[in-house]
Design a protein around this motif. Structure first.
Motif, short mmCIF file in Angstrom:
data_model
loop_
_atom_site.label_atom_id
_atom_site.label_comp_id
_atom_site.label_asym_id
_atom_site.label_seq_id
_atom_site.Cartn_x
_atom_site.Cartn_y
_atom_site.Cartn_z
N GLU A 142 0.82 -1.21 0.00
CA GLU A 142 0.00 0.00 0.00
C GLU A 142 0.86 1.26 0.00
N HIS A 143 0.38 2.26 -0.75
CA HIS A 143 1.07 3.54 -0.83
C HIS A 143 0.07 4.67 -0.62
N ASP A 144 0.55 5.78 -0.11
CA ASP A 144 -0.29 6.97 0.06
C ASP A 144 0.33 8.11 -0.75
N PRO A 145 -0.15 8.32 -1.98
CA PRO A 145 0.43 9.39 -2.82
C PRO A 145 0.36 10.77 -2.19
N GLU A 146 -0.58 10.97 -1.26
CA GLU A 146 -0.70 12.28 -0.62
C GLU A 146 0.58 12.68 0.11
N HIS A 147 1.38 11.70 0.49
CA HIS A 147 2.60 11.97 1.23
C HIS A 147 3.83 11.99 0.33
N GLY A 148 3.60 12.03 -0.99
CA GLY A 148 4.71 12.07 -1.93
C GLY A 148 5.15 13.49 -2.24
N ASP A 149 6.05 13.60 -3.19
CA ASP A 149 6.63 14.89 -3.55
C ASP A 149 5.93 15.56 -4.72
N GLY A 150 4.87 14.93 -5.27
CA GLY A 150 4.17 15.50 -6.41
C GLY A 150 4.85 15.15 -7.72
N TRP A 151 4.11 15.39 -8.80
CA TRP A 151 4.64 15.09 -10.14
C TRP A 151 3.87 15.91 -11.16
N GLY A 153 2.59 18.82 -11.51
CA GLY A 153 1.38 19.52 -11.10
C GLY A 153 0.39 18.67 -10.33
N PHE A 154 0.62 17.38 -10.24
CA PHE A 154 -0.23 16.51 -9.42
C PHE A 154 0.37 16.49 -8.01
N ALA A 155 -0.37 17.01 -7.06
CA ALA A 155 0.15 17.09 -5.69
C ALA A 155 0.24 15.73 -5.04
N ALA A 156 -0.75 14.87 -5.28
CA ALA A 156 -0.77 13.53 -4.67
C ALA A 156 -0.06 12.56 -5.58
#
Length: 263
Positions: A142-151, A153-156
């Motif tokens: 499982e991953h939580d994109p909300e805690h990533g660095d963005g890509w 213009g996509f924040a999550a």
């Protein structure tokens, strides 16, 4: 990394001229193979009622074993055991059916989608996430994109493997995601079911009403689906030569990707 574009499941829903595909990415990475989605698998061919359920009467899959990811991996001279990772856009049967053919692979997805698959809350979720798809006991990561660095213009968005970014695009399902892969000369952005037809994000004619109706009926959050269309249309309009945008089911986008890919 080399990115191969595969059709891992032809679909023939009524009112969809030419039918649909299940667009899967086969990524040749330095330490093995990565699949983005898995299409239908050999177990679906053998037991469609158990594995796909009543939805098979709506999407009308062809279920040709030659289209399965495992057979196409073998045809390219690879050992199926070299598929080390599968990254899911979401948990619908036409995206997860091939998982059982790679039981050793780690299966990456958003934490929200994993929760929805394991603990469906609504009647719609109980219909779409059939237990038969997971009875082989996949190794879910499982991953939580909300805690990533963005890509872009996509924040999550979070890099979950070297050169592979998971982007939160909920709407079609509770934890739906897009997946971006660094192909060296460009990025390939697989938007999953964030849109069904190219006409929803580019000037390519009106999409078949059957598809737009189906999209609305099965959507977890219709407002977010519309927001995703708008964001992806912006990406398409930018015409960045360093980005190839594809989705799960549009056969023309698959055809373009195959034609534009190096041998």
């Amino acid at each position: 990394m080399k990115v191969n574009h595969l059709n891992c499941g032809s679909l023939r829903p009524w009112g969809s001229p030419g039918g649909l595909v299940c667009h899967v990415l086969l990524v040749e990475a330095a330490d093995g193979l990565v699949l983005v989605d898995s299409g239908f698998g050999l177990h679906d061919v053998a037991a469609p009622a158990h594995r796909i359920g009543p939805a098979r009467h709506l999407i009308r899959p062809v279920l040709d074993p030659r289209e399965t990811a495992i057979r196409q991996v073998e045809k390219r001279g690879h050992d199926p055991a070299d598929v080390r990772h599968v990254v899911l856009t979401h948990g619908d049967a036409d995206h997860t059916g091939g998982l059982a053919d790679f039981p050793h692979a780690r299966v990456h997805l958003t934490a929200a989608e994993s929760e929805a698959m394991r603990r469906p809350l609504t009647r719609g979720e109980r219909r779409r996430y059939l237990p038969g798809q997971r009875e082989h006991g996949p190794d879910l990561v499982e991953h939580d994109p909300e805690h990533g660095d963005g890509w872009r213009g996509f924040a999550a968005a979070a890099e979950i493997l070297p050169g592979v970014v998971l982007i939160g695009l909920s709407g079609h399902t509770r934890g739906h995601a897009a997946v971006a892969v660094d192909a060296g000369d460009r990025w390939v952005l697989h938007a999953g079911d964030a849109f069904y037809h190219r006409g929803q994000i580019e000037n390519a004619g009106r999409p078949p009403r059957t598809l737009t109706t189906m999209e609305q009926v099965v959507a977890h959050d219709r407002a977010r689906v519309r927001d995703n269309h708008a964001r992806l249309a912006e990406l398409r309009a930018a015409a960045d030569p360093g980005l190839l945008l594809v989705n799960a089911h549009d056969p023309e986008l698959l055809r373009r990707a195959v034609a534009d890919s190096p041998d």
